[in-house]
Scaffold this motif. Structure first.
Motif, PDB file in Angstrom:
ATOM      1  N   VAL A   1       0.539  14.435  16.215  1.00 26.86           N
ATOM      2  CA  VAL A   1       2.007  14.415  16.138  1.00 26.86           C
ATOM      3  C   VAL A   1       2.455  13.701  14.862  1.00 26.86           C
ATOM      4  O   VAL A   1       3.322  14.188  14.124  1.00 26.86           O
ATOM      5  N   LEU A   2       1.848  12.559  14.582  1.00 32.16           N
ATOM      6  CA  LEU A   2       2.258  11.775  13.412  1.00 32.16           C
ATOM      7  C   LEU A   2       1.893  12.492  12.111  1.00 32.16           C
ATOM      8  O   LEU A   2       2.648  12.457  11.138  1.00 32.16           O
ATOM      9  N   GLN A   3       0.733  13.153  12.124  1.00 34.87           N
ATOM     10  CA  GLN A   3       0.283  13.848  10.913  1.00 34.87           C
ATOM     11  C   GLN A   3       1.304  14.912  10.496  1.00 34.87           C
ATOM     12  O   GLN A   3       1.547  15.129   9.313  1.00 34.87           O
ATOM     13  N   GLU A   4       1.916  15.546  11.499  1.00 35.11           N
ATOM     14  CA  GLU A   4       2.927  16.573  11.199  1.00 35.11           C
ATOM     15  C   GLU A   4       4.210  15.965  10.634  1.00 35.11           C
ATOM     16  O   GLU A   4       5.001  16.656   9.999  1.00 35.11           O
ATOM     17  N   GLN A   5       4.404  14.679  10.881  1.00 34.66           N
ATOM     18  CA  GLN A   5       5.654  14.038  10.433  1.00 34.66           C
ATOM     19  C   GLN A   5       5.593  13.555   8.990  1.00 34.66           C
ATOM     20  O   GLN A   5       6.628  13.311   8.384  1.00 34.66           O
ATOM     21  N   VAL A   6       4.387  13.347   8.470  1.00 35.96           N
ATOM     22  CA  VAL A   6       4.296  12.789   7.113  1.00 35.96           C
ATOM     23  C   VAL A   6       4.188  13.919   6.099  1.00 35.96           C
ATOM     24  O   VAL A   6       3.703  15.015   6.410  1.00 35.96           O
ATOM     25  N   SER A   7       4.634  13.627   4.883  1.00 32.61           N
ATOM     26  CA  SER A   7       4.685  14.682   3.862  1.00 32.61           C
ATOM     27  C   SER A   7       3.362  14.801   3.113  1.00 32.61           C
ATOM     28  O   SER A   7       3.166  15.731   2.345  1.00 32.61           O
ATOM     29  N   TRP A   8       2.447  13.860   3.319  1.00 31.34           N
ATOM     30  CA  TRP A   8       1.186  13.872   2.581  1.00 31.34           C
ATOM     31  C   TRP A   8       0.031  14.375   3.453  1.00 31.34           C
ATOM     32  O   TRP A   8       0.162  14.464   4.676  1.00 31.34           O
ATOM     33  N   ASP A   9      -1.083  14.685   2.784  1.00 32.52           N
ATOM     34  CA  ASP A   9      -2.206  15.320   3.493  1.00 32.52           C
ATOM     35  C   ASP A   9      -3.337  14.357   3.833  1.00 32.52           C
ATOM     36  O   ASP A   9      -4.301  14.747   4.494  1.00 32.52           O
ATOM     37  N   ASP A  10      -3.259  13.114   3.357  1.00 28.19           N
ATOM     38  CA  ASP A  10      -4.308  12.156   3.717  1.00 28.19           C
ATOM     39  C   ASP A  10      -4.340  12.019   5.236  1.00 28.19           C
ATOM     40  O   ASP A  10      -3.304  12.129   5.902  1.00 28.19           O
ATOM     41  N   ARG A  11      -5.528  11.742   5.764  1.00 25.52           N
ATOM     42  CA  ARG A  11      -5.692  11.756   7.225  1.00 25.52           C
ATOM     43  C   ARG A  11      -5.295  10.401   7.832  1.00 25.52           C
ATOM     44  O   ARG A  11      -5.826   9.358   7.434  1.00 25.52           O
ATOM     45  N   ILE A  12      -4.373  10.429   8.763  1.00 26.63           N
ATOM     46  CA  ILE A  12      -3.985   9.180   9.441  1.00 26.63           C
ATOM     47  C   ILE A  12      -5.137   8.733  10.336  1.00 26.63           C
ATOM     48  O   ILE A  12      -5.647   9.503  11.151  1.00 26.63           O
TER      49      ILE A  12
ATOM     50  N   GLU B   1       4.945   5.787   4.966  1.00 28.75           N
ATOM     51  CA  GLU B   1       5.306   7.177   5.263  1.00 28.75           C
ATOM     52  C   GLU B   1       5.814   7.904   4.015  1.00 28.75           C
ATOM     53  O   GLU B   1       5.654   9.111   3.872  1.00 28.75           O
ATOM     54  N   CYS B   2       6.420   7.134   3.089  1.00 33.06           N
ATOM     55  CA  CYS B   2       6.958   7.761   1.872  1.00 33.06           C
ATOM     56  C   CYS B   2       5.856   8.122   0.881  1.00 33.06           C
ATOM     57  O   CYS B   2       6.112   8.785  -0.121  1.00 33.06           O
ATOM     58  N   GLY B   3       4.632   7.643   1.131  1.00 35.21           N
ATOM     59  CA  GLY B   3       3.523   7.944   0.232  1.00 35.21           C
ATOM     60  C   GLY B   3       3.056   6.750  -0.584  1.00 35.21           C
ATOM     61  O   GLY B   3       1.986   6.780  -1.191  1.00 35.21           O
ATOM     62  N   TYR B   4       3.846   5.673  -0.599  1.00 39.62           N
ATOM     63  CA  TYR B   4       3.449   4.490  -1.373  1.00 39.62           C
ATOM     64  C   TYR B   4       2.173   3.884  -0.783  1.00 39.62           C
ATOM     65  O   TYR B   4       2.056   3.735   0.432  1.00 39.62           O
ATOM     66  N   GLU B   5       1.214   3.542  -1.659  1.00 39.22           N
ATOM     67  CA  GLU B   5      -0.050   2.967  -1.179  1.00 39.22           C
ATOM     68  C   GLU B   5      -0.118   1.469  -1.454  1.00 39.22           C
ATOM     69  O   GLU B   5       0.188   1.019  -2.558  1.00 39.22           O
ATOM     70  N   TYR B   6      -0.547   0.726  -0.438  1.00 36.92           N
ATOM     71  CA  TYR B   6      -0.634  -0.733  -0.532  1.00 36.92           C
ATOM     72  C   TYR B   6      -2.047  -1.210  -0.848  1.00 36.92           C
ATOM     73  O   TYR B   6      -2.298  -2.409  -0.865  1.00 36.92           O
ATOM     74  N   GLY B   7      -2.980  -0.279  -1.038  1.00 31.53           N
ATOM     75  CA  GLY B   7      -4.335  -0.675  -1.399  1.00 31.53           C
ATOM     76  C   GLY B   7      -5.292  -0.625  -0.220  1.00 31.53           C
ATOM     77  O   GLY B   7      -4.957  -0.128   0.863  1.00 31.53           O
ATOM     78  N   ASP B   8      -6.489  -1.158  -0.454  1.00 28.44           N
ATOM     79  CA  ASP B   8      -7.592  -1.115   0.508  1.00 28.44           C
ATOM     80  C   ASP B   8      -7.148  -1.613   1.885  1.00 28.44           C
ATOM     81  O   ASP B   8      -6.445  -2.620   1.986  1.00 28.44           O
ATOM     82  N   TYR B   9      -7.586  -0.936   2.918  1.00 28.07           N
ATOM     83  CA  TYR B   9      -7.107  -1.246   4.272  1.00 28.07           C
ATOM     84  C   TYR B   9      -7.539  -2.618   4.756  1.00 28.07           C
ATOM     85  O   TYR B   9      -6.967  -3.164   5.692  1.00 28.07           O
ATOM     86  N   ARG B  10      -8.582  -3.182   4.118  1.00 27.73           N
ATOM     87  CA  ARG B  10      -9.044  -4.510   4.557  1.00 27.73           C
ATOM     88  C   ARG B  10      -8.189  -5.629   3.968  1.00 27.73           C
ATOM     89  O   ARG B  10      -8.256  -6.766   4.391  1.00 27.73           O
ATOM     90  N   LYS B  11      -7.389  -5.287   2.955  1.00 26.77           N
ATOM     91  CA  LYS B  11      -6.516  -6.288   2.322  1.00 26.77           C
ATOM     92  C   LYS B  11      -5.184  -6.334   3.074  1.00 26.77           C
ATOM     93  O   LYS B  11      -4.771  -5.345   3.686  1.00 26.77           O
ATOM     94  N   ASN B  12      -4.509  -7.457   2.970  1.00 31.29           N
ATOM     95  CA  ASN B  12      -3.208  -7.596   3.625  1.00 31.29           C
ATOM     96  C   ASN B  12      -2.157  -6.813   2.838  1.00 31.29           C
ATOM     97  O   ASN B  12      -1.819  -7.177   1.708  1.00 31.29           O
ATOM     98  N   TRP B  13      -1.644  -5.749   3.430  1.00 32.71           N
ATOM     99  CA  TRP B  13      -0.688  -4.876   2.731  1.00 32.71           C
ATOM    100  C   TRP B  13       0.541  -5.636   2.255  1.00 32.71           C
ATOM    101  O   TRP B  13       1.171  -5.268   1.265  1.00 32.71           O
ATOM    102  N   LYS B  14       0.889  -6.720   2.962  1.00 27.36           N
ATOM    103  CA  LYS B  14       2.122  -7.449   2.615  1.00 27.36           C
ATOM    104  C   LYS B  14       2.051  -8.025   1.196  1.00 27.36           C
ATOM    105  O   LYS B  14       3.079  -8.242   0.561  1.00 27.36           O
ATOM    106  N   LEU B  15       0.827  -8.277   0.714  1.00 24.13           N
ATOM    107  CA  LEU B  15       0.690  -8.863  -0.626  1.00 24.13           C
ATOM    108  C   LEU B  15       1.085  -7.865  -1.710  1.00 24.13           C
ATOM    109  O   LEU B  15       1.316  -8.246  -2.856  1.00 24.13           O
ATOM    110  N   ASN B  16       1.155  -6.585  -1.356  1.00 20.84           N
ATOM    111  CA  ASN B  16       1.589  -5.566  -2.320  1.00 20.84           C
ATOM    112  C   ASN B  16       2.946  -4.966  -1.946  1.00 20.84           C
ATOM    113  O   ASN B  16       3.299  -3.887  -2.407  1.00 20.84           O
ATOM    114  N   ALA B  17       3.671  -5.677  -1.098  1.00 24.66           N
ATOM    115  CA  ALA B  17       5.020  -5.234  -0.725  1.00 24.66           C
ATOM    116  C   ALA B  17       6.038  -6.059  -1.515  1.00 24.66           C
ATOM    117  O   ALA B  17       5.672  -6.914  -2.328  1.00 24.66           O
TER     118      ALA B  17
END
Lengths: 166, 554
Positions: A41-52, A76-92
């Motif tokens: 369901v979520l995959q259909e909602q996002v505009s990008w093709d990377d796999r959730i 969801e907009c496509g912006y990437e925060y980096g490696d999943y093991r890193k804290n995304w907030k540091l790139n927000a």
């Protein structure tokens, strides 16, 4: 064990699911296949093709990139925060409500914390401005790394193949 | 002891319960034999252990979740009268928790980094802490399973010795441990909800409970001429946290009580010499979000028919333990309103207007517009007080808190915002500022949201966020400088210093995160406040014939 259709899971995500079904979801043992419906369901909602791989919030995902299968935190907009093991907030982006004036933009007088004790830290997507999180710590508090999933173990629980870079 | 009959009743009930259980066990042993009983006990506990692990495996995600909660202890204020000068300090309860869900579907709850116990009554002990967590988990993770020692066998608890969760001193007081415990557990709900959300079990997501308060307490001689004490259970019906699919419930529940019941005004007025000037849903108390937290409520009480009467406040005010989740805002914090020498009895006699219990925007000071010119009003963030004298005609606002929100408020359905405005759940100013809606009011007073203009305005709000936001790592440089300059209130510094003293690990992580010099330190000794108990203490276990049963890692 109750099972649910993809349509019902889609309605759940939208907040439109009828109460009877929602109540059944709450009171019955959990349906293991929920994850697969949910991701579809979520995959259909996002505009990008990377796999959730794992939803982290209403507009925030852990995703596997199509290009090289790396795992990233992604808006969801496509912006990437980096490696999943890193804290995304540091790139927000961050906005800290650390004065009475800034607090009164969001709560009436006397109904927000005293900023000598506690501040509100709002984390925004630098690209679309979605507010992904609000922390309410003391001043000086390290940025909190909320969640570090063990993907290998998780996919083992799901009886599904884990992402290659998990 | 303010209410000896209730205390004695409580204790007698506890003892009677133990006797009833013992009688049942003895009866079973007589009928079935000791071997059968031991086998049954072993199996039922193993069933409890498996029940927890099966739910962990079915609902959560392996990995680490970090979360934290705080509570303000504002004891330096003149309205907190305590006999010990060393207790007259402002401090903060710090409850970080690392939840580790393991691949074998057991879990570990580690409270490394908690602050030290304090000179107040909110200290806990390991049994209160762990048993309370099961009370909470029966409403969240394991409502379908047996709760017995089996769940404990699937759980590693770490409650470091010397912290408020596990004091190392027999001088500590524990009468209101719930005040800290409930707040620290709120963060666990939020943390575990990340797991539920990730797996798609959105129906289980809960942004957290509200810290159920205020506790209206007091006593004296009541309207029947009897010596009497009150402890209002209106607080059993606070707002609940938002879910991922719906708003939290308004004035509905408290985590520590199975019955969400605010009680009837008529009954409370029989029980307490406190007339209701009004009782209404408390505007703007639910944390904002795509789904908002449930609202609390407020009751304005006028003291009537009493003598020698005192009351006090008990709740959170300067801080908030109930954060929002995934972009939702925390619930509103508490505040205090009390009024003395109100002139109300004269106003009643002469038919003048009266305050009627709708303090929708505390900044407007609505109640004060209906009091005599010489009224003495306390309207502030001091939500913990000790006994104050209340005369007949004085006022006390009992404000029961709301719950935290879920998701970005810009995602909230305009229909829901319209409804919030028309029900007085939300002040128009914050509908505009927080939810980004464009609103108007017709002649009948009904609010409506302009859908088209709202869509455009919400895009603007996003742009405004991006414009005012700073890259987090850039902000960290400024915050680091504040740490190097020791630029924070004494209570914030005391909290960190007490946690650092008890946890090398927490100190190490703090210094690593902020990239502080190796020699950087923060000592309570440098803060100029009393620190009784920091260095010298005597544990309960040091008393003769006291052998504590240790059931958690320390």
């Amino acid at each position: 064990m109750s099972t649910y259709t993809k349509k019902q899971v889609s309605d759940l995500v939208k907040g439109d699911l009828d109460w009877d079904t929602l109540h059944r979801m709450l009171s019955m043992p959990k349906d293991k296949e929920r994850y697969s419906h949910y991701i579809a369901v979520l995959q259909e909602q996002v505009s990008w093709d990377d796999r959730i791989i794992l939803p982290l919030g209403p507009h925030l995902y852990l995703a596997e990139t199509q290009a090289d299968k790396t795992l990233v935190t992604k808006c969801e907009c496509g912006y990437e925060y980096g490696d999943y093991r890193k804290n995304w907030k540091l790139n927000a982006l961050i906005h800290v409500r650390d004065s009475e004036e800034k607090m009164q933009e969001v709560y009436p007088k006397l109904m927000a914390p005293d900023t000598g004790w506690q501040v509100y830290r709002e984390y925004y997507c630098p690209s679309c401005g979605t507010m992904h999180d609000v922390e309410a710590p003391t001043p000086w508090y390290p940025v909190i790394h909320d969640f570090q999933p063990d993907l290998k173990a998780f996919f083992d629980w799901l009886d599904l193949p884990a992402p290659v870079n998990a | 002891m303010r209410t000896p009959k209730y205390w004695i009743l409580d204790e007698k009930t506890r003892i009677a319960g133990c006797h009833m259980i013992r009688d049942l066990v003895e009866e079973t042993v007589r009928e079935e034999g000791i071997e059968a009983y031991e086998k049954f006990a072993s199996e039922v506990i193993e069933d409890g252990r498996r029940g927890l692990t099966s739910r962990i495996r079915a609902m959560t995600i392996p990995g680490k979740i970090r979360t934290v909660a705080f509570v303000d202890v504002p004891y330096s204020h003149e309205d907190v009268v305590v006999p010990s000068p060393f207790a007259k300090v402002d401090t903060i309860m710090h409850a970080p928790c690392e939840i580790t869900v393991k691949p074998d579907a057991t879990w570990r709850l580690d409270f490394e980094g908690c602050s030290r116990w304090g000179w107040h009554t909110y200290n806990a002990n390991p049994v209160a802490f762990t048993s309370g967590i099961w009370v909470m988990m029966t409403q969240s993770l394991v409502p379908t399973e047996r709760i017995n020692d089996g769940a404990r066998y699937a759980t590693e608890f770490r409650l470091p010795k010397g912290t408020w969760t596990n004091p190392d001193d027999r001088r500590t007081a524990h009468a209101d441990a719930w005040h800290f415990l409930v707040s620290s557990w709120s963060s666990l709900w939020r943390g575990i909800s990340r797991s539920y959300f990730g797996r798609g079990y959105l129906e289980e997501v809960n942004a957290g409970n509200s810290n159920p308060c205020n506790w209206l307490q007091g006593g004296g001689i009541n309207q029947e001429g009897e010596i009497h004490a009150v402890n209002s259970f209106e607080t059993a019906a606070c707002g609940t946290g938002a879910c991922a699919v719906k708003d939290g419930l308004n004035h509905a529940a408290a985590i520590w009580n199975p019955e969400g019941d605010m009680g009837d005004i008529e009954i409370w007025e029989l029980a307490e010499p406190l007339l209701y000037m009004g009782r209404t849903i408390k505007t703007n108390t639910g944390g904002y979000g795509k789904y908002r937290g449930g609202l609390g409520f407020e009751t304005l009480r006028m003291v009537w028919g009493s003598a020698d009467w005192t009351m006090f406040f008990m709740g959170n005010g300067y801080m908030n333990s109930d954060w929002g989740l995934m972009g939702g805002y925390p619930a509103a914090t508490g505040y205090r309103f009390e009024a003395h020498n109100t002139g109300l009895l004269e106003r009643i006699r002469s038919g003048q207007s009266l305050p009627q219990g709708k303090d929708r925007d505390p900044g407007e000071r609505e109640f004060e517009k209906h009091l005599g010119a010489d009224a003495r009003v306390k309207r502030d963030k001091q939500c913990i007080t000790t006994e104050a004298i209340f005369e007949n005609g004085d006022l006390y606002l009992n404000y029961l808190r709301g719950g935290p929100g879920f998701g970005d408020p810009l995602d909230r359905d305009p229909d829901a915002i319209e409804d919030d405005l028309n029900q007085n759940y939300l002040l128009p100013e914050f509908a505009e500022k927080v939810y980004g809606v464009v609103i108007s009011q017709n002649k009948a007073g009904d609010w409506s949201v302009d859908r088209q203009k709202t869509a455009a305005r919400r895009l603007e709000v996003r742009r405004e966020r991006i414009a005012r936001g700073k890259p987090t790592q850039q902000w960290m440089e400024d915050e680091r400088q504040k740490i190097l300059d020791k630029d924070a209130s004494v209570q914030v510094q005391q909290m960190f210093a007490s946690s650092f003293r008890l946890s090398e690990k927490f100190l190490g992580e703090f210094k690593a995160f902020w990239d502080l010099p190796a020699g950087w330190e923060l000592k309570e000794e440098d803060l100029g406040i009393p620190m009784f108990g920091a260095k010298h203490h005597m544990d309960l276990s040091e008393l003769p014939d006291v052998h504590p049963v240790i059931m958690t890692e320390q």
